[in-house]
Design an enzyme around this catalytic site. Structure first.
Site, short mmCIF file in Angstrom:
data_model
loop_
_atom_site.label_atom_id
_atom_site.label_comp_id
_atom_site.label_asym_id
_atom_site.label_seq_id
_atom_site.Cartn_x
_atom_site.Cartn_y
_atom_site.Cartn_z
NE ARG A 167 47.23 90.89 14.08
CZ ARG A 167 47.06 90.99 13.74
NH1 ARG A 167 45.39 91.30 13.86
NH2 ARG A 167 46.68 90.14 12.51
CB SER A 243 50.57 92.00 8.63
OG SER A 243 49.58 91.46 8.26
CD GLU A 339 51.87 92.44 13.76
OE1 GLU A 339 52.25 91.08 14.10
OE2 GLU A 339 51.21 91.94 12.70
#
Ligand code: EPU
Length: 344
Positions: A167, A243, A339
């Site tokens: 990520r 997420s 994130e």
């Protein structure tokens, strides 16, 4: 540059999947690379905060945005190179990711079926190296083109130059905010190669009664769509950005100490004596799963997803994320990292 290209005091609510009703001073739709270069050479962007908006599916707008939002609307999907086994497809940054995935399947180009139904745009996909069910964008990435927002010059970033990680990429680090990604070239396979290591996908394929040598990428895509739809909230129904935190990676020694205290801890082994622990599990253990606090909460089927139950502000969701961070820190001694990109 025509003045009527600029929209003033515009609500960003339709342009972010959290559904936060923040207002931007100015919004300009970018449909061609030359338009962006014109804005830069005319010094329109100078001395103002600039925010590049893709599908708005990985951002949290904490406040109104006192600057210029550039909405990436560059389209196009073109095969630029081909050989017996592979095809290189150049895709405009403004293309919708999932529509692109479906287009590849319709054309028998394979490699991104596991990334079905990820919200957002193609141009945003390299920034956080999107990933799901055992496949990451970096597995099919060839190169991208981006415009330097200071000079207006176009630059090509190779796979290596992007510095992809979990990520993560150079666009979230050293050169954050300096470039606007206008197109991405993917190297896709003409031969199906299924990625079915992820347990749930194999189980679903086995349940179809189709024999293994007849499984297809389209079947994998359909299964991923079904799994995602059952676990993750549809932003059209409940505002969210997928997420909210990354899955933390901790040293083996720290993990072993935790495992003594929490024998049912879920984990994945990584190279170099590191262990990945699902943030969703940690958050659930702290009692947050499905919990509602005012207009905010976590999703009932996946604690890692923060949701807007309607009219939540970005500050309220941010506060919830801070409270979650603190309780995971206190119970497990692990500091989660966000994130989702926080836009101040
Ligand atoms: N779990 C819980 N409780 C929860 C959620 C998860 O206990 O509320 C545990 C379960 O044991 C489950 C494990 O966590 O087996 C992993 O859960 P899941 O398979 O849902 O995946 P994840 O690690 O939570 C990651 C990505 C997702 C991606 C899925 C599938 C991150 C931060 N998230 O989630 O990506 O779809 O794997 O590959 O890496 C996104 O980035 O927005 C995203 C949705």
């Amino acid at each position: 540059m025509l003045n009527n290209d600029i929209q003033y005091n515009i609500s960003l609510q339709p342009f972010n999947t959290f559904g936060i009703s923040a207002v931007a001073n100015q919004l300009i739709s970018i449909k061609q690379v030359s338009k962006l270069q014109q804005l830069i050479s005319n010094k329109i962007l100078i001395d103002k905060p600039v925010f590049i908006l893709g599908g708005g599916s990985n951002i949290l707008l904490k406040n109104n945005f006192q600057g210029i939002v550039l909405k990436m609307d560059i389209l196009g999907k073109n095969v630029v190179q081909e050989n017996e086994n592979h095809v290189w497809v150049k895709v405009g940054g403004g293309e919708n990711w999932h529509e692109f995935v479906l287009w590849t399947l319709a054309n028998n180009y394979f490699g991104i079926e596991n990334l079905s139904l990820i919200p957002g745009t193609v141009g945003a996909s390299p920034i956080q190296n999107i990933g799901a069910y055992g496949v990451e964008l970096k597995d099919v990435f060839h190169e991208l083109e981006a415009i330097n927002l200071q000079t207006g010059q176009s630059a090509t970033f190779s796979h290596q130059a992007c510095q992809f990680g979990y990520r993560n990429s150079i666009f979230k680090n050293e050169i954050k905010g300096q470039f606007c990604i206008t197109s991405v070239v993917f190297k896709l396979s003409k031969m199906p190669q299924l990625h079915i290591k992820y347990g749930a996908i194999r189980r679903e394929l086995e349940a179809t009664n189709v024999s293994e040598n007849q499984w297809t990428p389209k079947m994998v895509s359909d299964i991923v769509i079904a799994i995602r739809s059952s676990k993750l909230p549809d932003p059209a129904q409940i505002g969210n950005s997928g997420s909210f935190f990354k899955n933390p990676e901790i040293p083996l020694a720290q993990f072993k100490a935790l495992q003594k205290k929490f024998s049912n801890i879920v984990f994945y082994e990584l190279p170099n004596d590191m262990i990945k622990v699902p943030a969703g599990w940690l958050i659930e253990q702290c009692g947050w799963k499905g919990k509602r606090i005012g207009n905010t909460g976590t999703y009932k089927n996946q604690a890692l997803v923060l949701v807007n139950h309607g009219n939540a502000t970005g500050a309220e969701i941010y506060q919830l994320s801070s409270d979650i961070l603190e309780s995971v820190q206190q119970k497990f001694g692990i500091t989660l990292s966000r994130e989702v990109n926080i836009i101040e």
